[in-house]
Design a protein around this motif. Structure first.
Motif, PDB file in Angstrom:
ATOM      1  N   TYR A   1      12.086   2.479  -2.171  1.00 44.13           N
ATOM      2  CA  TYR A   1      11.126   1.844  -1.833  1.00 44.13           C
ATOM      3  C   TYR A   1      10.608   1.093  -2.968  1.00 44.13           C
ATOM      4  CZ  TYR A   1      10.812   3.792   2.862  1.00 44.13           C
ATOM      5  OH  TYR A   1      11.098   4.023   4.075  1.00 44.13           O
ATOM      6  N   LYS A   2      11.015   1.165  -4.109  1.00 40.14           N
ATOM      7  CA  LYS A   2      10.645   0.337  -5.341  1.00 40.14           C
ATOM      8  C   LYS A   2      10.908  -0.926  -5.254  1.00 40.14           C
ATOM      9  CE  LYS A   2      10.802   0.597 -10.331  1.00 40.14           C
ATOM     10  NZ  LYS A   2      11.005   1.322 -11.513  1.00 40.14           N
ATOM     11  N   PRO A   3      12.247  -1.572  -4.859  1.00 42.30           N
ATOM     12  CA  PRO A   3      12.284  -2.942  -4.846  1.00 42.30           C
ATOM     13  C   PRO A   3      11.745  -3.570  -3.748  1.00 42.30           C
ATOM     14  CG  PRO A   3      14.403  -1.714  -5.005  1.00 42.30           C
ATOM     15  CD  PRO A   3      13.625  -0.529  -4.598  1.00 42.30           C
ATOM     16  N   GLU A   4      11.447  -2.833  -2.518  1.00 38.63           N
ATOM     17  CA  GLU A   4      10.892  -3.384  -1.496  1.00 38.63           C
ATOM     18  C   GLU A   4       9.291  -3.790  -1.634  1.00 38.63           C
ATOM     19  OE1 GLU A   4       9.321  -2.117   2.986  1.00 38.63           O
ATOM     20  OE2 GLU A   4      11.310  -1.555   2.504  1.00 38.63           O
ATOM     21  N   LEU A   5       8.650  -2.891  -2.509  1.00 38.96           N
ATOM     22  CA  LEU A   5       7.093  -2.759  -2.865  1.00 38.96           C
ATOM     23  C   LEU A   5       6.886  -3.761  -3.892  1.00 38.96           C
ATOM     24  CD1 LEU A   5       6.292   1.036  -2.173  1.00 38.96           C
ATOM     25  CD2 LEU A   5       6.113  -1.080  -0.752  1.00 38.96           C
ATOM     26  N   GLY A   6       8.121  -4.077  -4.668  1.00 38.62           N
ATOM     27  CA  GLY A   6       7.815  -4.820  -5.960  1.00 38.62           C
ATOM     28  C   GLY A   6       7.738  -3.997  -7.236  1.00 38.62           C
ATOM     29  N   ALA A   7       9.017  -3.924  -7.933  1.00 43.57           N
ATOM     30  CA  ALA A   7       9.302  -3.019  -9.071  1.00 43.57           C
ATOM     31  C   ALA A   7       8.140  -3.286 -10.224  1.00 43.57           C
ATOM     32  CB  ALA A   7      10.532  -3.309  -9.643  1.00 43.57           C
TER      33      ALA A   7
ATOM     34  N   VAL B   1       9.859  17.785  -5.918  1.00 48.81           N
ATOM     35  CA  VAL B   1       9.893  16.729  -6.394  1.00 48.81           C
ATOM     36  C   VAL B   1      11.262  15.993  -6.576  1.00 48.81           C
ATOM     37  CG1 VAL B   1       9.082  15.459  -8.591  1.00 48.81           C
ATOM     38  CG2 VAL B   1       7.782  17.292  -7.655  1.00 48.81           C
ATOM     39  N   GLU B   2      12.372  16.586  -6.868  1.00 43.49           N
ATOM     40  CA  GLU B   2      13.621  16.229  -7.269  1.00 43.49           C
ATOM     41  C   GLU B   2      14.293  15.420  -6.222  1.00 43.49           C
ATOM     42  OE1 GLU B   2      15.728  19.240  -9.486  1.00 43.49           O
ATOM     43  OE2 GLU B   2      14.301  19.223 -11.171  1.00 43.49           O
ATOM     44  N   VAL B   3      14.043  16.562  -4.823  1.00 48.21           N
ATOM     45  CA  VAL B   3      14.853  16.123  -3.895  1.00 48.21           C
ATOM     46  C   VAL B   3      14.230  14.564  -3.201  1.00 48.21           C
ATOM     47  CG1 VAL B   3      15.854  18.257  -3.119  1.00 48.21           C
ATOM     48  CG2 VAL B   3      13.796  17.408  -2.121  1.00 48.21           C
ATOM     49  N   THR B   4      13.010  14.309  -3.448  1.00 53.34           N
ATOM     50  CA  THR B   4      12.480  13.374  -3.049  1.00 53.34           C
ATOM     51  C   THR B   4      12.344  12.208  -3.838  1.00 53.34           C
ATOM     52  OG1 THR B   4      10.068  14.236  -3.654  1.00 53.34           O
ATOM     53  CG2 THR B   4      10.822  14.409  -1.360  1.00 53.34           C
ATOM     54  N   ALA B   5      12.748  12.477  -5.058  1.00 54.03           N
ATOM     55  CA  ALA B   5      12.724  11.290  -6.045  1.00 54.03           C
ATOM     56  C   ALA B   5      13.567   9.883  -5.544  1.00 54.03           C
ATOM     57  CB  ALA B   5      13.412  11.705  -7.440  1.00 54.03           C
ATOM     58  N   PRO B   6      14.754  10.017  -4.587  1.00 46.66           N
ATOM     59  CA  PRO B   6      15.387   8.979  -4.155  1.00 46.66           C
ATOM     60  C   PRO B   6      14.470   8.060  -3.362  1.00 46.66           C
ATOM     61  CG  PRO B   6      17.109  10.930  -4.035  1.00 46.66           C
ATOM     62  CD  PRO B   6      15.365  11.461  -4.301  1.00 46.66           C
TER      63      PRO B   6
ATOM     64  N   LEU C   1       1.009  -1.159   0.016  1.00 46.94           N
ATOM     65  CA  LEU C   1      -0.115   0.034   0.046  1.00 46.94           C
ATOM     66  C   LEU C   1       0.796   1.447   0.036  1.00 46.94           C
ATOM     67  CD1 LEU C   1      -2.982  -1.092   2.565  1.00 46.94           C
ATOM     68  CD2 LEU C   1      -3.068  -0.318  -0.071  1.00 46.94           C
ATOM     69  N   ALA C   2       2.136   1.325   0.232  1.00 48.40           N
ATOM     70  CA  ALA C   2       3.065   2.348   0.363  1.00 48.40           C
ATOM     71  C   ALA C   2       3.086   2.900  -0.943  1.00 48.40           C
ATOM     72  CB  ALA C   2       4.156   2.006   0.992  1.00 48.40           C
ATOM     73  N   ILE C   3       3.098   2.031  -2.117  1.00 49.77           N
ATOM     74  CA  ILE C   3       3.094   2.458  -3.297  1.00 49.77           C
ATOM     75  C   ILE C   3       2.222   3.924  -3.494  1.00 49.77           C
ATOM     76  CG2 ILE C   3       2.055   2.210  -5.822  1.00 49.77           C
ATOM     77  CD1 ILE C   3       2.971  -0.765  -5.285  1.00 49.77           C
ATOM     78  N   LEU C   4       1.078   3.897  -2.667  1.00 41.37           N
ATOM     79  CA  LEU C   4       0.065   4.983  -2.959  1.00 41.37           C
ATOM     80  C   LEU C   4       0.616   6.235  -2.048  1.00 41.37           C
ATOM     81  CD1 LEU C   4      -3.172   2.991  -2.682  1.00 41.37           C
ATOM     82  CD2 LEU C   4      -2.176   3.897  -4.692  1.00 41.37           C
ATOM     83  N   ASP C   5       1.627   6.089  -1.307  1.00 42.52           N
ATOM     84  CA  ASP C   5       1.986   7.099  -0.508  1.00 42.52           C
ATOM     85  C   ASP C   5       3.478   7.735  -0.997  1.00 42.52           C
ATOM     86  OD1 ASP C   5       0.012   6.927   1.545  1.00 42.52           O
ATOM     87  OD2 ASP C   5       1.030   4.961   2.411  1.00 42.52           O
ATOM     88  N   LEU C   6       3.840   7.222  -2.163  1.00 39.44           N
ATOM     89  CA  LEU C   6       5.126   7.606  -2.609  1.00 39.44           C
ATOM     90  C   LEU C   6       4.796   9.270  -2.925  1.00 39.44           C
ATOM     91  CD1 LEU C   6       6.245   4.755  -4.759  1.00 39.44           C
ATOM     92  CD2 LEU C   6       6.997   5.125  -2.763  1.00 39.44           C
ATOM     93  N   PRO C   7       6.050  10.021  -2.806  1.00 36.56           N
ATOM     94  CA  PRO C   7       5.771  11.525  -2.871  1.00 36.56           C
ATOM     95  C   PRO C   7       5.714  12.061  -4.274  1.00 36.56           C
ATOM     96  CG  PRO C   7       8.084  10.941  -2.613  1.00 36.56           C
ATOM     97  CD  PRO C   7       7.290   9.612  -2.317  1.00 36.56           C
ATOM     98  N   PHE C   8       4.782  12.728  -4.385  1.00 35.28           N
ATOM     99  CA  PHE C   8       4.495  13.579  -5.840  1.00 35.28           C
ATOM    100  C   PHE C   8       4.237  12.839  -6.976  1.00 35.28           C
ATOM    101  CE2 PHE C   8       7.259  16.231  -2.998  1.00 35.28           C
ATOM    102  CZ  PHE C   8       6.608  17.487  -3.022  1.00 35.28           C
ATOM    103  N   ILE C   9       3.641  11.535  -6.691  1.00 36.23           N
ATOM    104  CA  ILE C   9       3.446  10.904  -7.959  1.00 36.23           C
ATOM    105  C   ILE C   9       2.216  11.194  -8.535  1.00 36.23           C
ATOM    106  CG2 ILE C   9       5.029   8.691  -7.258  1.00 36.23           C
ATOM    107  CD1 ILE C   9       2.385   7.014  -6.348  1.00 36.23           C
ATOM    108  N   PHE C  10       1.312  11.663  -7.489  1.00 36.44           N
ATOM    109  CA  PHE C  10       0.040  11.975  -8.258  1.00 36.44           C
ATOM    110  C   PHE C  10      -0.240  13.584  -8.412  1.00 36.44           C
ATOM    111  CE2 PHE C  10      -1.074   8.485  -5.676  1.00 36.44           C
ATOM    112  CZ  PHE C  10      -1.797   7.590  -6.749  1.00 36.44           C
ATOM    113  N   GLN C  11      -0.536  14.054  -9.428  1.00 36.44           N
ATOM    114  CA  GLN C  11      -0.971  15.460  -9.736  1.00 36.44           C
ATOM    115  C   GLN C  11      -2.371  15.759  -9.616  1.00 36.44           C
ATOM    116  OE1 GLN C  11       0.644  16.363 -13.524  1.00 36.44           O
ATOM    117  NE2 GLN C  11       2.914  16.120 -13.038  1.00 36.44           N
ATOM    118  N   SER C  12      -3.430  14.914  -9.525  1.00 37.20           N
ATOM    119  CA  SER C  12      -4.609  15.043  -9.596  1.00 37.20           C
ATOM    120  C   SER C  12      -5.530  13.959  -8.780  1.00 37.20           C
ATOM    121  CB  SER C  12      -5.692  15.437 -11.023  1.00 37.20           C
ATOM    122  OG  SER C  12      -5.411  13.990 -11.782  1.00 37.20           O
TER     123      SER C  12
END
Length: 326
Positions: free
Chosen positions: A302-308, A292-297, A92-103
């Protein structure tokens, strides 16, 4: 006659049930209004046999406690933000990743996709039943010291975050000092100046009365926060198909009701907060892009942990929705 007989037989299969439904925010928040709407729908659909009672303001425990109570069968239903529920379903943390949604519509697209359903399905292995989604909208930052116009304005601010590793990492990346606290403890911490600020949606800011103790409201839109409506599996397994059908169909209808309601209320809430004395500011697009840029890391961490594959599919759905809107 045959149709009437079938309906009567189905109604007869619904037994008297009492359902406690815990939620962490005030009753006048869109989530609270949605819980009341859900209770009415269930009562109508069950012919008055299933009665749902909402318990606002975390009176039956904060999100983590309520979810644990549901797992133990002490509580029948609750609604938990994806940030809180990620303690049980890490994906579920996929949905908490920073700045991925714009609307909001991009978030809807993910929720309504196979990804949203896969995430709900994962709760069955955790003693819970994922039923549908509500949401708290985009999260913004309030604080008592100064407006956040630039990335540097986050520096050293003590910001209450959700009790979630992703959120902590987001605010560390922004340069703030994140302090995870249960929601019910936030007001007192702000009032006593133990912390400088907090991050929540405009509507949660208002329903929590943070405008009474916070001066600055900055439109950071750093995370869009859905929430999962869930039932205790111990409770669910005791129900028959008709009873489950009533609770589930009412949940799906409530999800649609909540989306319309929350977005109508969102349209006016900034005016209400500024009328109460808050100083509002939006953020220049160039400064927003720096955030957005400083939080991209954080996304990459979390990408490997959540499933690429799951992260990539989520981002693909968001991209498709964005292109469609444009």
């Amino acid at each position: 006659m045959m149709v009437w007989g079938a309906a009567a037989a189905q109604a007869a299969d619904i037994r008297d049930q009492r359902v406690k439904f815990s939620y962490p925010v005030a009753q006048d928040n869109p989530v609270g209004i949605a819980v009341d709407h859900y209770a009415k729908l269930v009562e109508q659909k069950s012919g008055g046999r299933i009665k749902v009672t909402g318990y606002p303001n975390a009176t039956l425990g904060n999100e983590i406690q309520a979810m644990s109570s549901a797992q133990g069968g002490i509580l029948e239903m609750t609604v938990v933000s994806t940030a809180g529920a990620a303690g049980n379903v890490k994906e579920l943390a996929i949905l908490d990743l920073p700045f991925i949604f714009q609307s909001p519509e991009e978030a809807d697209a993910v929720i309504d996709s196979e990804v949203g359903q896969q995430l709900l399905d994962k709760f069955s292995a955790k003693g819970l039943v994922g039923m549908c989604y509500l949401d708290y909208g985009f999260r913004q930052v309030t604080n008592s010291k100064h407006p956040i116009n630039r990335l540097e304005d986050f520096r050293d601010l003590k910001i209450r975050t959700l009790q979630n590793r992703v959120y902590i990492d987001i605010f560390k990346a922004l340069g703030a000092n994140p302090l995870p606290l249960p929601y019910p403890e936030t007001y007192t911490a702000l009032e006593t100046k133990a912390i400088d600020g907090q991050e929540s949606s405009f509507l949660v800011t208002k329903s929590s009365s943070y405008q009474d103790i916070q001066k600055y409201l900055s439109e950071t839109r750093h995370v869009y926060l859905p929430a999962v409506v869930m039932a205790s599996k111990k409770f669910w397994d005791k129900l028959n198909d008709e009873e489950r059908g009533v609770l589930q169909s009412a949940c799906v209808e409530t999800q649609a009701f909540h989306r319309d309601l929350s977005r109508q209320m969102e349209a006016d809430v900034v005016k209400e907060l500024t009328a109460a004395g808050m100083v509002f500011n939006s953020i220049d697009p160039a400064e927003h892009e720096r955030m957005v840029e400083v939080t991209a890391p954080v996304v990459e961490k979390y990408k490997p942990e959540l499933g690429a594959a799951l992260v990539d599919r989520t981002l693909e759905i968001i991209s498709e929705a964005r292109n469609k809107a444009n």
